[in-house]
Design an enzyme around this catalytic site. Structure first.
Site, PDB file in Angstrom:
ATOM      1  N   PRO A 182       0.850  -1.187   0.000  1.00 40.52           N
ATOM      2  CA  PRO A 182       0.000   0.000   0.000  1.00 40.52           C
ATOM      3  C   PRO A 182       0.887   1.237   0.000  1.00 40.52           C
ATOM      4  O   PRO A 182       1.594   1.514   0.973  1.00 40.52           O
ATOM      5  CB  PRO A 182      -0.790  -0.128   1.313  1.00 40.52           C
ATOM      6  CG  PRO A 182       0.079  -0.961   2.198  1.00 40.52           C
ATOM      7  CD  PRO A 182       0.880  -1.856   1.313  1.00 40.52           C
TER       8      PRO A 182
ATOM      9  N   ASP B 262       6.178   2.702   1.536  1.00 40.97           N
ATOM     10  CA  ASP B 262       5.357   1.544   1.875  1.00 40.97           C
ATOM     11  C   ASP B 262       4.660   1.812   3.201  1.00 40.97           C
ATOM     12  O   ASP B 262       5.307   1.874   4.252  1.00 40.97           O
ATOM     13  CB  ASP B 262       6.268   0.306   1.961  1.00 40.97           C
ATOM     14  CG  ASP B 262       5.500  -0.975   2.237  1.00 40.97           C
ATOM     15  OD1 ASP B 262       4.306  -0.898   2.560  1.00 40.97           O
ATOM     16  OD2 ASP B 262       6.118  -2.058   2.150  1.00 40.97           O
ATOM     17  N   HIS B 263       3.340   1.944   3.160  1.00 33.28           N
ATOM     18  CA  HIS B 263       2.598   2.332   4.358  1.00 33.28           C
ATOM     19  C   HIS B 263       2.538   1.208   5.392  1.00 33.28           C
ATOM     20  O   HIS B 263       2.144   1.431   6.544  1.00 33.28           O
ATOM     21  CB  HIS B 263       1.177   2.746   3.973  1.00 33.28           C
ATOM     22  CG  HIS B 263       0.586   3.781   4.891  1.00 33.28           C
ATOM     23  ND1 HIS B 263       1.076   4.045   6.152  1.00 33.28           N
ATOM     24  CD2 HIS B 263      -0.470   4.630   4.727  1.00 33.28           C
ATOM     25  CE1 HIS B 263       0.363   4.991   6.719  1.00 33.28           C
ATOM     26  NE2 HIS B 263      -0.592   5.365   5.877  1.00 33.28           N
ATOM     27  N   ARG B 264       2.908  -0.024   5.019  1.00 34.07           N
ATOM     28  CA  ARG B 264       2.982  -1.099   6.009  1.00 34.07           C
ATOM     29  C   ARG B 264       4.126  -0.859   6.984  1.00 34.07           C
ATOM     30  O   ARG B 264       4.098  -1.309   8.130  1.00 34.07           O
ATOM     31  CB  ARG B 264       3.207  -2.450   5.313  1.00 34.07           C
ATOM     32  CG  ARG B 264       2.118  -2.876   4.355  1.00 34.07           C
ATOM     33  CD  ARG B 264       2.523  -4.140   3.623  1.00 34.07           C
ATOM     34  NE  ARG B 264       3.806  -3.976   2.939  1.00 34.07           N
ATOM     35  CZ  ARG B 264       4.497  -4.962   2.376  1.00 34.07           C
ATOM     36  NH1 ARG B 264       4.024  -6.199   2.414  1.00 34.07           N
ATOM     37  NH2 ARG B 264       5.647  -4.724   1.772  1.00 34.07           N
TER      38      ARG B 264
END
Length: 560
Positions: free
Chosen positions: A354, A530-532
């Site tokens: 994401p 990377d939003h993780r």
């Protein structure tokens, strides 16, 4: 009689033909290898079960065959020579038919004949399946030495010179310029240099037809292949160059290829083989289950977590394209291999992460003025100090302050791999597509050193001379579109990295400073992450920190 593909081991249903070692008219002996097949576990040489003459070959390179499929038609029970009068012992000076044992009439063994061997395209690196022949350096009759380059191959990552593995004389060149050759594909036929008279004991006579032992059959394997122990504990025949290749996820080349064709990431599949090895059947079962789930849910949505590590299913079935020629003239163009690889890599990144893009403006008025002064003072011929070079220094400083941006996320294991080195990838636009050479240990190099290395790697990239090692290991990437234009964009993270910085064209803009409207040179920054791994607040802090470093040349110098 027909010779069919025999059972190759438990759980193996078939494989792909990667080499055909005989042709119609050849005389074969029991235990002689006639084809090579790549299964989901290993590449295997298949021996014939009886003596005879090959009448026809029913398969060709690339064919996918199941256990029991006819491979050859064989004539047995007669000599290859035309029948004549009652056979008589061959004269002393005659040569017996190939493979027929005769009693020795002299205590001195005959001089060994020079053997011919096939030289196959070796493993060129992780993820490389094939290449295009761009140069051939030898011709039939040439003598070659081990380590001598014989062909040049262009892969989807780099142009590579391929050295031969042993001394010999070139009998045939089995490829032409422009040929696409898969790993393991035949390049040359070599005749070994005549060996000195042997002092070792003569080999034992061949056993009766159909009774060759496994060891006897293994000894007839091509010297270009070596025995290697697979992760399931069995011994398999593998290419010698591939036996040393370390793979993160245990799976055979055929399994990896199937997974790529079906759009499945191996780390999303729980392997049923020993030691967690992912098999051909595992991939097919995974896809069947996902298709059934999609059918039941009626949509192309990701499946829930499939394993303890929380891996996410990323299988999507695309509908076929319509026939556009019905609507008007069209032209179908081949997509270069590098473009296909770029498409696959970007798709993996897009479907895995994401992504969020954070935008910021950096005031580079003083930095650009200082850069121009330095460039003008450099000796003629010196490498140019560009904004990309200065961006490398700024990014190294920010990565040290925000270490999560210099990491990779192992979602299956639930662990974050923090990297203690600072290698920076530089995206270079070439005629062949986008390539990303890597500046290693950027934190240990001066601005002049970086300028020289950036210029050298960019030139090599445009001339298609980058090596594979020069494009590996970059935890963070910079892509600069400022020389073309644009005010902002959303670069895609290069998996398995977690962030990428994009630079757009700088422009003079009105800025309020000390209550006055003044013209300042502003450069747009676009950071995708990377939003993780990275929260929005940290993404904003990172870009703000970069903007501070760009706006204050002294701070940039002190921080790096």
């Amino acid at each position: 009689m027909e010779f069919r593909l025999p059972n190759l081991g438990e759980g193996i249903e078939g494989g792909t033909i990667t080499a055909v070692l005989v042709k119609p008219g050849d005389t074969v002996k029991a235990g002689q290898n006639v084809v090579t097949i790549e299964t989901d576990k290993a590449a295997v040489d298949v021996p014939i079960e009886s003596d005879g003459i090959v009448e026809s070959v029913a398969i060709k390179l690339g064919d996918k065959v199941a256990i029991g499929t006819p491979l050859l038609t064989l004539t047995t029970g007669r000599s290859p020579a035309p029948a004549a009068a009652a056979p008589s012992p061959p004269p002393a000076a005659s040569v017996p038919p190939a493979g027929v044992p005769v009693a020795a009439t002299d205590s001195t063994p005959p001089a060994p004949a020079a053997a011919t061997t096939a030289f196959h395209l070796p493993n060129l690196g992780e993820g490389i399946e094939s290449g295009t022949v761009t140069a051939i350096f030898v011709k039939p009759g040439d003598t070659v030495k081990a380590g001598q380059n014989v062909v040049a191959v262009e892969t989807d990552k780099a142009a590579v010179d391929v050295p031969v593995e042993s001394d010999g004389t070139v009998v045939t060149v089995d490829v032409q310029l422009g040929d696409k050759v898969a790993i393991g594909g035949k390049l040359l036929t070599l005749k070994a240099l005549t060996p000195p008279p042997s002092t070792t004991a003569a080999p034992p006579p061949p056993s009766a037809p159909g009774s060759a032992s496994a060891n006897d059959r293994e000894s007839t394997a091509s010297p270009a292949r070596a025995a290697a122990t697979t992760s399931n504990g069995r011994v398999a025949t593998l290419p010698a160059s591939a036996s040393a290749c370390a793979l993160d996820i245990p799976a055979s080349p055929a399994t990896r290829k199937l997974a790529r064709e079906l759009g499945v990431a191996l780390n999303e599949i729980r392997g049923s083989g020993r030691g967690g090895r992912v098999t051909f059947d595992d991939v097919k079962a995974f896809v069947r289950n996902e298709r059934q789930r999609l059918k039941e849910t009626g949509g192309l949505t990701p499946a829930p977590a499939a394993a303890a590590g929380g891996s996410i299913v990323n299988v999507f079935t695309l509908p076929p394209l319509p026939d556009f020629s019905k609507f008007g003239p069209i032209e179908v163009a081949e997509v270069p291999q590098i473009r296909q690889t770029i498409a696959k890599n970007l798709t993996i990144g897009w479907r895995t992460m994401p992504m969020v893009t954070q935008h910021e403006l950096a005031d580079i008025t003083e930095l650009e003025a200082g850069r121009k002064r330095i460039v003008e003072a450099l000796p003629k011929g010196s490498s140019k100090i560009t904004m990309t070079v200065l961006a490398i220094k700024a990014c190294v400083a920010a990565l040290k302050e925000f270490p999560r941006f210099n990491s990779s996320y192992d979602m299956n294991a639930g662990k974050l791999i923090l990297k203690k080195y600072y290698h920076i990838g530089i995206a270079v636009d070439t005629e062949r597509g986008l390539v990303v050479p890597v500046i290693r240990d950027a934190d240990k190099k001066s601005i002049r050193d970086l300028a020289q290395e950036v210029a050298t790697l960019a030139t090599k990239a445009r001339e298609n001379k980058l090596t594979i090692d020069e494009m590996r290991g970059g935890p963070f990437t910079i892509t600069n579109l400022g020389g073309i234009g644009g005010t902002a964009f959303t670069p895609i993270v290069n998996y398995p990295e977690v962030a990428i910085l994009g630079l757009s064209k700088s422009s003079l803009q009105p800025v309020v400073r000390d209550g006055q409207i003044v013209a300042r040179l502003m450069m747009p920054l676009s950071l995708t992450y990377d939003h993780r791994v990275i929260d929005g607040a940290d993404g904003c802090r990172f870009t703000v920190r970069l903007a501070q470093l760009f706006s204050d040349p002294l701070r940039l110098l002190m921080e790096t």
